[in-house]
Design an enzyme around this catalytic site. Structure first.
Site, short mmCIF file in Angstrom:
data_model
loop_
_atom_site.label_atom_id
_atom_site.label_comp_id
_atom_site.label_asym_id
_atom_site.label_seq_id
_atom_site.Cartn_x
_atom_site.Cartn_y
_atom_site.Cartn_z
N CYS A 129 -1.62 10.34 27.11
CA CYS A 129 -1.69 11.72 27.61
C CYS A 129 -0.32 12.30 27.94
O CYS A 129 -0.01 13.44 27.57
CB CYS A 129 -2.62 11.79 28.82
SG CYS A 129 -2.32 10.51 30.06
N HIS A 237 -1.43 16.74 34.35
CA HIS A 237 -0.20 15.97 34.42
C HIS A 237 0.99 16.94 34.36
O HIS A 237 1.02 17.84 33.53
CB HIS A 237 -0.08 15.00 33.25
CG HIS A 237 -0.96 13.79 33.35
ND1 HIS A 237 -1.79 13.53 34.42
CD2 HIS A 237 -1.12 12.74 32.48
CE1 HIS A 237 -2.42 12.39 34.21
NE2 HIS A 237 -2.04 11.90 33.05
#
Length: 325
Positions: A129, A237
């Site tokens: 990710c 994130h």
């Protein structure tokens, strides 16, 4: 199409199913099969207008013929079952880290290197990710200016550790101080370690960012120095990225390169995790140039969508487009 999802009851698996609806893929799927572990067997999950029964994952079921099988059930499950599915002639899109650095397995971010899927059939690896959003934000800059060095610090949401990561933060916010998954209390805290520490001093998560970036850009010379940090955020994130280039450019020229990148948006206002949850874009803000050929930026994306499920679905769509499935 006949499609299967392995790990259908997990955080990313459920997002696959939601994206089937959002992208109207469900209308093209004539047969959808959902697989998970024994404890999830028999669960009913609604996708579109239909309910589907979750089946227990078994070897024989992976020997059937599918157009695509999406895996998001962890490395050990992928290691065992993905080769069985591949041997049966299936295209497998795997979200685990197990196959990413295997030499003959493509590691794909469709906006960057999707063309390598033309004529390919077998296992396709979905990158980490934190790697996906970084390479998306940097891709056009890398191609135009040649990036020599990247220093990146990540601020990664607890959902990156799956539902158990989410529940640990939520439980701690409600007063339960028990630590089960993370190495320290995550509520009101940050943890500068994600994954096991290797002999190099980097963690496994940091090693992924180094090696995956080199493979996706097909550049073994680029230097990458990551520090990965877990923060008490549910989704999204964030990354602080410092990079040096071989060629110089102005900030305005960099903004133009960023804005030409598919699914990447530049903002003059800083972007935080709460704004990106539920979106399929990677956002860039706080772009700075402290000296010649030297830049800094803030990059942020929804890790479950952009960093996992959306990229996997994009791989499926790109493969389908290139191979007329």
């Amino acid at each position: 199409m006949k499609v299967a999802v392995v790990g259908a009851t997990g955080e990313v698996g459920r997002m696959f199913l939601r994206l089937f609806e959002e992208y109207n893929l469900i209308n093209e799927i004539q047969e959808l099969r959902l697989f998970a572990s024994e404890r999830s067997k028999g669960q009913k999950i609604k996708v579109g207008s239909k309910h589907y029964i979750v089946e227990k994952l078994e070897e024989e079921k992976m020997k059937e013929k599918y157009d695509y099988i999406l895996f998001s059930a962890g490395g050990s499950v992928s290691e065992k079952f993905a080769p069985i599915a591949e041997k049966a002639g299936n295209v497998v899109i795997d979200n685990s880290s197990f196959f990413r650095m295997k030499e003959n397995i493509p590691l794909v971010v469709p906006e960057i290197n999707g063309d390598i899927l033309k004529g390919y059939k077998g296992i396709i690896a979905n990158p980490n990710c934190s790697t996906i959003q970084m390479v998306l934000a940097l891709n056009n800059i890398y191609r135009s200016l040649i990036i020599k060095e990247i220093v990146v610090s990540t601020y990664q949401a607890v959902s990156g550790a799956g539902n158990k990561g989410l529940m640990e933060l939520i439980n701690q916010q409600q007063g339960n101080t028990e630590i089960k998954h993370f190495p320290r209390m995550i509520n009101n805290n940050v943890i500068p370690i994600i994954g096991d520490i290797l002999e190099s001093g980097f963690t496994k998560e940091e090693e992924k960012m180094i090696e995956e970036t080199k493979k996706i850009f097909d550049d073994k010379k680029i230097k990458i120095y990551p520090t990965t940090v877990r923060v008490p955020v549910l989704y999204g994130h964030s990354e602080s990225i410092f990079f040096r280039t071989e060629k110089d450019a102005s900030v305005d020229e960099l903004i133009e390169l960023i804005e030409k990148t598919p699914n990447v948006k530049y903002s003059e206002e800083y972007i935080s995790p709460i704004e990106v949850a539920g979106t399929d874009y990677t956002y860039v803000s706080r772009l700075r140039k402290p000296e010649e050929k030297t830049f800094l930026m803030w990059v942020i994306a929804d890790n479950i969508r952009v960093g996992a499920a959306t990229n996997a679905i994009s791989i499926l769509l790109k493969h389908k487009e290139l191979n007329s499935i």
